[in-house]
Motif scaffolding. Structure first.
Motif, PDB file in Angstrom:
ATOM      1  N   GLY A 172      36.869  49.235  29.497  1.00 18.23           N
ATOM      2  CA  GLY A 172      37.065  48.341  28.374  1.00 18.23           C
ATOM      3  C   GLY A 172      37.070  49.045  27.040  1.00 18.23           C
ATOM      4  N   THR A 173      37.393  48.278  26.017  1.00 19.98           N
ATOM      5  CA  THR A 173      37.346  48.731  24.638  1.00 19.98           C
ATOM      6  C   THR A 173      36.586  47.693  23.826  1.00 19.98           C
ATOM      7  OG1 THR A 173      38.671  49.423  22.716  1.00 19.98           O
ATOM      8  CG2 THR A 173      39.567  47.659  24.084  1.00 19.98           C
ATOM      9  N   LYS A 174      35.904  48.158  22.780  1.00 17.14           N
ATOM     10  CA  LYS A 174      35.016  47.271  22.028  1.00 17.14           C
ATOM     11  C   LYS A 174      35.120  47.576  20.540  1.00 17.14           C
ATOM     12  CE  LYS A 174      30.045  46.223  21.596  1.00 17.14           C
ATOM     13  NZ  LYS A 174      28.695  46.578  22.103  1.00 17.14           N
ATOM     14  N   TYR A 175      35.091  46.536  19.735  1.00 18.78           N
ATOM     15  CA  TYR A 175      35.001  46.679  18.278  1.00 18.78           C
ATOM     16  C   TYR A 175      33.699  46.038  17.819  1.00 18.78           C
ATOM     17  CZ  TYR A 175      35.440  45.596  13.353  1.00 18.78           C
ATOM     18  OH  TYR A 175      35.184  45.481  12.008  1.00 18.78           O
ATOM     19  N   TYR A 202      34.832  52.481  27.048  1.00 21.74           N
ATOM     20  CA  TYR A 202      33.753  52.679  28.022  1.00 21.74           C
ATOM     21  C   TYR A 202      34.253  52.521  29.454  1.00 21.74           C
ATOM     22  CZ  TYR A 202      33.516  47.532  27.958  1.00 21.74           C
ATOM     23  OH  TYR A 202      33.818  46.192  28.026  1.00 21.74           O
ATOM     24  N   LEU A 203      33.438  53.076  30.338  1.00 20.51           N
ATOM     25  CA  LEU A 203      33.644  53.012  31.783  1.00 20.51           C
ATOM     26  C   LEU A 203      32.314  52.636  32.416  1.00 20.51           C
ATOM     27  CD1 LEU A 203      35.380  53.636  34.352  1.00 20.51           C
ATOM     28  CD2 LEU A 203      34.525  55.989  34.184  1.00 20.51           C
ATOM     29  N   GLN A 204      32.350  51.722  33.377  1.00 22.35           N
ATOM     30  CA  GLN A 204      31.110  51.319  34.029  1.00 22.35           C
ATOM     31  C   GLN A 204      31.298  51.248  35.547  1.00 22.35           C
ATOM     32  OE1 GLN A 204      30.577  47.538  32.009  1.00 22.35           O
ATOM     33  NE2 GLN A 204      31.447  46.383  33.721  1.00 22.35           N
ATOM     34  N   GLY A 205      30.266  51.684  36.239  1.00 19.04           N
ATOM     35  CA  GLY A 205      30.223  51.561  37.692  1.00 19.04           C
ATOM     36  C   GLY A 205      29.100  50.609  38.054  1.00 19.04           C
ATOM     37  N   SER A 206      29.297  49.820  39.104  1.00 16.32           N
ATOM     38  CA  SER A 206      28.312  48.780  39.371  1.00 16.32           C
ATOM     39  C   SER A 206      28.200  48.455  40.851  1.00 16.32           C
ATOM     40  CB  SER A 206      28.692  47.499  38.614  1.00 16.32           C
ATOM     41  OG  SER A 206      29.919  46.971  39.106  1.00 16.32           O
ATOM     42  N   PHE A 207      27.069  47.841  41.183  1.00 18.92           N
ATOM     43  CA  PHE A 207      26.929  47.073  42.406  1.00 18.92           C
ATOM     44  C   PHE A 207      27.204  45.623  42.014  1.00 18.92           C
ATOM     45  CE2 PHE A 207      24.030  50.669  43.090  1.00 18.92           C
ATOM     46  CZ  PHE A 207      24.571  51.180  44.253  1.00 18.92           C
TER      47      PHE A 207
END
Length: 296
Positions: free
Chosen positions: A67-70, A41-46
Protein backbone atom coordinates in the motif's frame (compact mmCIF):
# COMPACT_ATOMS: atom_id res chain seq x y z
CA UNK A 1 31.17 63.05 10.76
CA UNK A 2 32.32 60.93 13.60
CA UNK A 3 28.87 61.09 15.08
CA UNK A 4 27.41 59.72 11.84
CA UNK A 5 29.99 56.93 11.78
CA UNK A 6 29.20 56.04 15.38
CA UNK A 7 25.45 56.02 14.66
CA UNK A 8 26.04 53.85 11.59
CA UNK A 9 28.15 51.43 13.55
CA UNK A 10 25.52 51.22 16.29
CA UNK A 11 22.82 50.73 13.68
CA UNK A 12 24.76 47.91 12.02
CA UNK A 13 25.51 46.36 15.40
CA UNK A 14 21.84 46.26 16.26
CA UNK A 15 20.42 45.38 12.85
CA UNK A 16 22.74 42.49 12.05
CA UNK A 17 21.75 40.37 15.07
CA UNK A 18 18.11 41.25 14.46
CA UNK A 19 18.37 40.16 10.81
CA UNK A 20 20.09 36.94 11.86
CA UNK A 21 17.31 36.21 14.36
CA UNK A 22 14.67 36.95 11.73
CA UNK A 23 16.36 34.60 9.24
CA UNK A 24 16.66 31.88 11.87
CA UNK A 25 13.01 32.33 12.72
CA UNK A 26 12.02 32.17 9.05
CA UNK A 27 14.09 29.06 8.43
CA UNK A 28 12.58 27.46 11.52
CA UNK A 29 9.14 28.29 10.20
CA UNK A 30 10.00 26.70 6.85
CA UNK A 31 11.21 23.57 8.62
CA UNK A 32 8.07 23.47 10.73
CA UNK A 33 6.02 23.48 7.56
CA UNK A 34 7.39 20.04 6.62
CA UNK A 35 4.22 18.37 7.85
CA UNK A 36 3.35 16.12 4.91
CA UNK A 37 4.47 12.50 4.76
CA UNK A 38 4.11 9.99 1.94
CA UNK A 39 5.02 6.35 2.50
CA UNK A 40 4.99 2.94 0.83
CA UNK A 41 4.72 -0.32 2.75
CA UNK A 42 4.69 -4.09 2.54
CA UNK A 43 3.10 -6.38 5.11
CA UNK A 44 3.08 -10.11 5.69
CA UNK A 45 0.39 -11.68 7.82
CA UNK A 46 -1.43 -14.65 9.19
CA UNK A 47 -5.03 -14.17 8.16
CA UNK A 48 -8.34 -15.88 7.62
CA UNK A 49 -11.94 -15.47 6.73
CA UNK A 50 -13.25 -16.31 10.18
CA UNK A 51 -16.31 -18.57 10.27
CA UNK A 52 -17.65 -21.81 11.70
CA UNK A 53 -19.25 -24.48 9.53
CA UNK A 54 -20.33 -28.06 10.21
CA UNK A 55 -19.44 -27.54 13.90
CA UNK A 56 -15.83 -26.75 13.03
CA UNK A 57 -13.80 -23.53 12.73
CA UNK A 58 -11.59 -22.76 9.76
CA UNK A 59 -7.80 -22.34 9.77
CA UNK A 60 -5.31 -19.46 9.62
CA UNK A 61 -3.45 -19.01 6.32
CA UNK A 62 -0.69 -16.74 5.01
CA UNK A 63 -1.59 -13.40 3.45
CA UNK A 64 0.06 -10.17 2.35
CA UNK A 65 -0.61 -6.53 1.62
CA UNK A 66 1.02 -3.61 -0.21
CA UNK A 67 0.00 0.00 0.00
CA UNK A 68 0.72 3.70 -0.06
CA UNK A 69 -0.18 6.22 2.62
CA UNK A 70 -0.38 10.00 2.97
CA UNK A 71 -0.24 11.61 6.43
CA UNK A 72 -0.67 15.23 7.50
CA UNK A 73 0.98 16.30 10.77
CA UNK A 74 -1.37 18.73 12.51
CA UNK A 75 0.86 18.58 15.61
CA UNK A 76 4.49 17.51 15.97
CA UNK A 77 3.48 14.16 17.46
CA UNK A 78 0.11 13.62 15.81
CA UNK A 79 -0.92 12.98 12.22
CA UNK A 80 -4.00 11.99 10.26
CA UNK A 81 -3.55 9.56 7.38
CA UNK A 82 -5.30 7.89 4.47
CA UNK A 83 -4.21 5.97 1.37
CA UNK A 84 -4.85 2.81 -0.61
CA UNK A 85 -3.96 -0.81 0.15
CA UNK A 86 -4.19 -4.08 -1.75
CA UNK A 87 -4.74 -6.95 0.69
CA UNK A 88 -4.80 -10.67 -0.12
CA UNK A 89 -6.44 -13.15 2.26
CA UNK A 90 -7.26 -16.85 2.23
CA UNK A 91 -9.76 -18.99 4.03
CA UNK A 92 -9.41 -22.75 4.51
CA UNK A 93 -11.74 -25.45 5.82
CA UNK A 94 -11.35 -29.23 5.90
CA UNK A 95 -13.17 -32.19 7.42
CA UNK A 96 -12.61 -35.94 7.17
CA UNK A 97 -16.12 -36.42 5.80
CA UNK A 98 -19.39 -34.60 5.32
CA UNK A 99 -22.71 -36.30 4.84
CA UNK A 100 -26.35 -35.40 4.55
CA UNK A 101 -29.74 -36.14 3.06
CA UNK A 102 -32.71 -34.24 1.66
CA UNK A 103 -35.83 -34.84 -0.45
CA UNK A 104 -35.56 -34.55 -4.23
CA UNK A 105 -37.10 -35.91 -7.46
CA UNK A 106 -35.50 -38.11 -10.11
CA UNK A 107 -35.71 -37.68 -13.88
CA UNK A 108 -39.06 -39.47 -13.95
CA UNK A 109 -40.59 -37.24 -11.27
CA UNK A 110 -40.42 -39.85 -8.49
CA UNK A 111 -39.81 -38.39 -5.03
CA UNK A 112 -36.93 -39.86 -3.06
CA UNK A 113 -34.42 -38.99 -0.33
CA UNK A 114 -31.03 -38.16 -1.79
CA UNK A 115 -28.16 -39.27 0.47
CA UNK A 116 -24.48 -38.40 0.11
CA UNK A 117 -21.16 -38.85 1.84
CA UNK A 118 -18.00 -36.96 0.75
CA UNK A 119 -14.64 -38.09 2.14
CA UNK A 120 -11.71 -35.77 2.97
CA UNK A 121 -13.66 -32.66 2.08
CA UNK A 122 -11.85 -29.31 1.85
CA UNK A 123 -12.67 -25.82 0.66
CA UNK A 124 -10.27 -22.90 0.09
CA UNK A 125 -11.35 -19.30 -0.41
CA UNK A 126 -9.26 -16.43 -1.81
CA UNK A 127 -10.09 -12.73 -1.80
CA UNK A 128 -8.41 -9.47 -2.85
CA UNK A 129 -9.52 -6.31 -1.05
CA UNK A 130 -8.89 -2.69 -1.97
CA UNK A 131 -8.69 -1.05 1.46
CA UNK A 132 -9.16 2.69 2.00
CA UNK A 133 -7.98 3.63 5.52
CA UNK A 134 -8.56 6.59 7.82
CA UNK A 135 -6.07 6.54 10.68
CA UNK A 136 -4.64 8.64 13.51
CA UNK A 137 -0.96 8.24 14.41
CA UNK A 138 1.00 9.25 17.51
CA UNK A 139 4.77 9.21 17.65
CA UNK A 140 7.38 10.24 20.20
CA UNK A 141 10.36 12.54 19.49
CA UNK A 142 13.99 11.72 18.72
CA UNK A 143 15.87 9.79 16.06
CA UNK A 144 14.31 6.48 17.15
CA UNK A 145 10.63 6.93 17.86
CA UNK A 146 7.80 4.84 19.22
CA UNK A 147 4.63 5.09 17.15
CA UNK A 148 1.06 3.84 17.47
CA UNK A 149 -1.76 3.89 14.93
CA UNK A 150 -5.52 3.39 15.28
CA UNK A 151 -8.21 3.70 12.65
CA UNK A 152 -10.68 2.01 10.32
CA UNK A 153 -10.59 0.72 6.75
CA UNK A 154 -13.26 0.18 4.13
CA UNK A 155 -12.36 -2.97 2.18
CA UNK A 156 -13.87 -3.22 -1.31
CA UNK A 157 -13.78 -6.69 -2.87
CA UNK A 158 -11.79 -6.75 -6.12
CA UNK A 159 -11.98 -10.51 -6.63
CA UNK A 160 -13.07 -13.53 -4.57
CA UNK A 161 -13.46 -17.21 -5.36
CA UNK A 162 -13.45 -20.66 -3.81
CA UNK A 163 -12.33 -24.17 -4.74
CA UNK A 164 -13.65 -27.41 -3.21
CA UNK A 165 -12.32 -30.95 -3.23
CA UNK A 166 -13.24 -34.39 -1.88
CA UNK A 167 -11.29 -37.59 -2.46
CA UNK A 168 -14.47 -39.66 -2.67
CA UNK A 169 -18.19 -39.19 -3.10
CA UNK A 170 -20.82 -41.84 -2.45
CA UNK A 171 -24.48 -41.22 -3.22
CA UNK A 172 -27.71 -43.19 -2.94
CA UNK A 173 -31.45 -42.69 -3.20
CA UNK A 174 -33.98 -43.92 -0.66
CA UNK A 175 -37.50 -44.43 -2.06
CA UNK A 176 -39.82 -44.56 0.91
CA UNK A 177 -42.77 -45.64 -1.21
CA UNK A 178 -40.85 -48.83 -2.07
CA UNK A 179 -38.80 -49.01 1.16
CA UNK A 180 -35.68 -49.36 -1.00
CA UNK A 181 -32.31 -47.63 -1.04
CA UNK A 182 -30.63 -47.59 -4.46
CA UNK A 183 -26.82 -47.40 -4.61
CA UNK A 184 -26.92 -47.74 -8.41
CA UNK A 185 -27.31 -47.28 -11.38
CA UNK A 186 -24.64 -44.67 -11.83
CA UNK A 187 -26.41 -42.98 -14.76
CA UNK A 188 -29.19 -42.10 -12.27
CA UNK A 189 -26.66 -40.39 -9.99
CA UNK A 190 -26.25 -43.20 -7.45
CA UNK A 191 -22.95 -44.91 -6.67
CA UNK A 192 -19.26 -44.21 -6.10
CA UNK A 193 -18.00 -41.16 -8.01
CA UNK A 194 -14.42 -40.99 -6.72
CA UNK A 195 -12.57 -37.71 -6.59
CA UNK A 196 -14.67 -34.56 -7.08
CA UNK A 197 -13.00 -31.18 -7.58
CA UNK A 198 -14.51 -27.80 -8.32
CA UNK A 199 -12.75 -25.35 -10.57
CA UNK A 200 -12.48 -21.81 -9.14
CA UNK A 201 -15.96 -20.37 -8.70
CA UNK A 202 -16.93 -16.83 -7.81
CA UNK A 203 -17.64 -16.00 -4.18
CA UNK A 204 -19.62 -12.79 -3.86
CA UNK A 205 -18.36 -11.38 -0.54
CA UNK A 206 -19.59 -8.04 0.81
CA UNK A 207 -17.67 -4.83 1.57
CA UNK A 208 -15.48 -5.20 4.65
CA UNK A 209 -15.23 -2.66 7.51
CA UNK A 210 -12.01 -3.21 9.48
CA UNK A 211 -10.61 -1.89 12.76
CA UNK A 212 -6.85 -1.31 12.41
CA UNK A 213 -4.24 -1.19 15.21
CA UNK A 214 -0.50 -0.87 14.71
CA UNK A 215 2.57 -0.17 16.83
CA UNK A 216 6.35 -0.23 16.43
CA UNK A 217 9.41 1.96 15.94
CA UNK A 218 10.17 4.74 13.47
CA UNK A 219 13.81 5.36 12.53
CA UNK A 220 14.61 8.89 11.32
CA UNK A 221 17.01 8.79 8.35
CA UNK A 222 18.77 11.50 6.37
CA UNK A 223 17.05 13.88 3.93
CA UNK A 224 13.68 13.72 5.69
CA UNK A 225 13.37 9.99 5.14
CA UNK A 226 12.23 7.46 7.74
CA UNK A 227 11.73 3.72 8.15
CA UNK A 228 8.86 2.14 10.08
CA UNK A 229 8.89 -1.40 11.48
CA UNK A 230 5.86 -2.57 13.40
CA UNK A 231 3.17 -5.11 14.15
CA UNK A 232 -0.44 -4.70 13.08
CA UNK A 233 -3.87 -6.18 13.67
CA UNK A 234 -6.82 -5.91 11.28
CA UNK A 235 -10.14 -7.09 12.69
CA UNK A 236 -13.32 -7.20 10.61
CA UNK A 237 -16.27 -5.44 12.23
CA UNK A 238 -19.08 -6.62 9.96
CA UNK A 239 -20.38 -9.82 8.41
CA UNK A 240 -19.17 -10.16 4.80
CA UNK A 241 -20.92 -13.47 4.14
CA UNK A 242 -22.33 -13.71 0.59
CA UNK A 243 -26.05 -13.77 -0.02
CA UNK A 244 -27.70 -17.15 0.49
CA UNK A 245 -27.78 -19.53 -2.44
CA UNK A 246 -30.69 -21.83 -3.21
CA UNK A 247 -28.15 -24.63 -3.70
CA UNK A 248 -26.95 -27.12 -1.11
CA UNK A 249 -23.30 -28.16 -0.70
CA UNK A 250 -23.99 -31.09 -3.03
CA UNK A 251 -27.02 -30.62 -5.23
CA UNK A 252 -28.78 -33.48 -7.04
CA UNK A 253 -29.56 -32.46 -10.62
CA UNK A 254 -32.11 -34.77 -12.24
CA UNK A 255 -31.28 -33.31 -15.67
CA UNK A 256 -27.59 -34.20 -15.33
CA UNK A 257 -27.37 -36.65 -12.39
CA UNK A 258 -23.84 -37.95 -13.09
CA UNK A 259 -22.12 -34.57 -12.71
CA UNK A 260 -21.54 -33.32 -9.17
CA UNK A 261 -20.02 -30.07 -7.95
CA UNK A 262 -19.77 -28.34 -4.58
CA UNK A 263 -21.44 -25.09 -3.66
CA UNK A 264 -19.44 -22.96 -1.22
CA UNK A 265 -19.94 -23.51 2.50
CA UNK A 266 -20.28 -19.74 2.85
CA UNK A 267 -23.34 -19.45 0.64
CA UNK A 268 -24.98 -22.90 0.48
CA UNK A 269 -28.08 -23.75 2.50
CA UNK A 270 -28.56 -26.64 4.87
CA UNK A 271 -30.11 -29.87 3.68
CA UNK A 272 -33.33 -29.61 5.65
CA UNK A 273 -33.42 -26.22 7.43
CA UNK A 274 -33.58 -23.34 4.92
CA UNK A 275 -30.65 -21.44 6.45
CA UNK A 276 -26.98 -21.15 5.51
CA UNK A 277 -24.27 -23.41 6.91
CA UNK A 278 -22.26 -20.34 7.97
CA UNK A 279 -23.86 -17.69 10.18
CA UNK A 280 -21.15 -15.00 9.97
CA UNK A 281 -17.90 -14.36 8.12
CA UNK A 282 -15.43 -11.87 9.59
CA UNK A 283 -11.85 -11.20 8.54
CA UNK A 284 -8.82 -11.19 10.81
CA UNK A 285 -5.18 -10.50 9.93
CA UNK A 286 -2.08 -9.82 12.01
CA UNK A 287 1.60 -9.65 11.21
CA UNK A 288 4.61 -7.47 10.38
CA UNK A 289 4.65 -4.23 8.39
CA UNK A 290 7.70 -2.44 6.94
CA UNK A 291 7.16 1.10 5.70
CA UNK A 292 9.44 3.62 3.97
CA UNK A 293 8.43 7.29 4.19
CA UNK A 294 9.58 10.75 3.20
CA UNK A 295 8.43 14.21 4.29
CA UNK A 296 7.93 17.35 2.26
Amino acid sequence: MKTNNIKGAIKNTILRPVMVLILIGMSGKVLAQSNNEVSFYLQGSFSKLGYEALEQKNKLKNGFGIGTKYAYYFFENWSLGTGAELQYMKGSFSKSNIQGAYMSRDSEGEEFEFRYRAGNFSENQEVYFLNIPLQVQYESLGMTRFYAVAGVKAGFVLASDYQSLSTSLQTSGYYQQYDAELTEPKFAGFGEFGRVKNSNSELDLKTNIVAHLESGIKLILENKRSLYMGLFLDYGLNDIKPNASRERIIEYNNQNPTTYAFESLLSSRRDVIPTQHVEKVRTIAFGLRIQYAFEF
